[in-house]
Design an enzyme around this catalytic site. Sequence first.
Site, PDB file in Angstrom:
ATOM      1  N   HIS A   5       0.738  -1.227   0.006  1.00 51.90           N
ATOM      2  CA  HIS A   5      -0.148   0.041   0.117  1.00 51.90           C
ATOM      3  C   HIS A   5       0.966   1.286   0.042  1.00 51.90           C
ATOM      4  CE1 HIS A   5      -2.287  -3.309   2.059  1.00 51.90           C
ATOM      5  NE2 HIS A   5      -3.140  -2.928   1.094  1.00 51.90           N
ATOM      6  N   GLY A  21      -7.213  11.552   7.659  1.00 53.40           N
ATOM      7  CA  GLY A  21      -7.761  10.488   6.766  1.00 53.40           C
ATOM      8  C   GLY A  21      -7.889  10.836   5.140  1.00 53.40           C
ATOM      9  N   ARG A  25      -6.416  16.522   2.280  1.00 51.83           N
ATOM     10  CA  ARG A  25      -5.899  17.228   3.241  1.00 51.83           C
ATOM     11  C   ARG A  25      -4.400  16.831   3.351  1.00 51.83           C
ATOM     12  NH1 ARG A  25      -9.644  15.574   7.142  1.00 51.83           N
ATOM     13  NH2 ARG A  25     -10.967  17.037   6.263  1.00 51.83           N
ATOM     14  N   ARG A  44      -3.005   4.053  -4.824  1.00 52.40           N
ATOM     15  CA  ARG A  44      -4.302   4.137  -4.884  1.00 52.40           C
ATOM     16  C   ARG A  44      -4.744   5.602  -4.508  1.00 52.40           C
ATOM     17  NH1 ARG A  44      -6.667  -1.272  -1.989  1.00 52.40           N
ATOM     18  NH2 ARG A  44      -5.099  -2.704  -2.825  1.00 52.40           N
ATOM     19  N   VAL A  89      -4.596  13.607  12.735  1.00 52.27           N
ATOM     20  CA  VAL A  89      -5.226  14.966  12.665  1.00 52.27           C
ATOM     21  C   VAL A  89      -6.369  14.836  11.566  1.00 52.27           C
ATOM     22  CG1 VAL A  89      -3.255  16.341  12.993  1.00 52.27           C
ATOM     23  CG2 VAL A  89      -3.271  15.481  10.888  1.00 52.27           C
ATOM     24  N   GLY A  90      -7.712  14.432  12.093  1.00 53.33           N
ATOM     25  CA  GLY A  90      -8.717  14.437  11.418  1.00 53.33           C
ATOM     26  C   GLY A  90     -10.074  15.061  11.907  1.00 53.33           C
ATOM     27  N   MET A 192     -14.030   7.574  13.515  1.00 56.02           N
ATOM     28  CA  MET A 192     -13.922   6.009  13.057  1.00 56.02           C
ATOM     29  C   MET A 192     -12.676   5.619  12.853  1.00 56.02           C
ATOM     30  SD  MET A 192     -16.416   6.729   9.769  1.00 56.02           S
ATOM     31  CE  MET A 192     -16.635   4.943   9.715  1.00 56.02           C
ATOM     32  N   SER A 215     -16.107  18.740  13.399  1.00 54.21           N
ATOM     33  CA  SER A 215     -16.703  19.308  11.914  1.00 54.21           C
ATOM     34  C   SER A 215     -18.355  19.382  12.056  1.00 54.21           C
ATOM     35  CB  SER A 215     -16.198  18.430  10.897  1.00 54.21           C
ATOM     36  OG  SER A 215     -16.414  17.135  11.197  1.00 54.21           O
ATOM     37  N   ASP A 216     -18.595  18.497  12.939  1.00 57.55           N
ATOM     38  CA  ASP A 216     -20.265  18.612  13.043  1.00 57.55           C
ATOM     39  C   ASP A 216     -20.320  18.033  14.585  1.00 57.55           C
ATOM     40  OD1 ASP A 216     -20.949  15.243  13.063  1.00 57.55           O
ATOM     41  OD2 ASP A 216     -18.998  15.693  11.825  1.00 57.55           O
TER      42      ASP A 216
END
Length: 248
Positions: A5, A21, A25, A44, A89-90, A192, A215-216
């Site tokens: 990968h 993620g 970004r 990928r 850092v997400g 997640m 973010s929400d």
Amino acid sequence: MVTPHISAAPGDFAPDVLMPGDPRRARRIAETFLQDARLVTEVRGIEGWTGTYRGRPLSVLASGMGMPSVTIYATELFRFYGVRSIVRVGTAGGIPQAVGLRDVVVATAAHTDSAMSNHRVDGVHLSHAASFDLAKAAAEAAAKAAAAAAGTGARDGPGVHIGPVFTSDHFYLARPGLFEQLEAHGTLAVEMEAAGLYATAAAEGGRALAVLTVSDHICLAQALTPAEREADFERAVTIAATTLETSS
């Protein structure tokens, strides 16, 4: 060594890695935070970059979404590329009302309902915890940033919260009462990847932390736009990069 990968050559990754993620970004962090950044892998479409931050080598690699994906990339970085520390850092969804949009959450631990960790040690529910030295350094970096802002007379901006998060395998699954129960147990946000990253670091002898931008908001039905999600990461990345700089 090229892994299934990651196509980077030995030595292409710095010992410290920032891990968002979103591949876009990762590119944005490389372009705005790193000096002399160069692309070292793009298998990928998952981009990895290496440059310097305040004169120290630093890499950034996207993880994709979910525990399986972050576990693959973190394992390969720790095991084959000599990486010592990974800071995610997400983004995350806030749970208590006190955790607002654009706030930063330093995740000291990650609860999860995922079955992935059940296979690591038979009969044991592992605890997924951040590396203490990284969490401590992140708390100190956040406090210094707040003090510096106060010294300039800047108005109060987004807050920083330190505590546990919930790592879920599901994005859309509705579970009535779940977040109320998590809030009652001090959980700050849902995301997640953190539990998978922490479990991998423990298994591979590395260090890990998640520094997340809210973010929400789960209970208040508030959310940033996709463009805002991509752009509003500067405070979290600065805290994460400073954490790696001061804890090495």
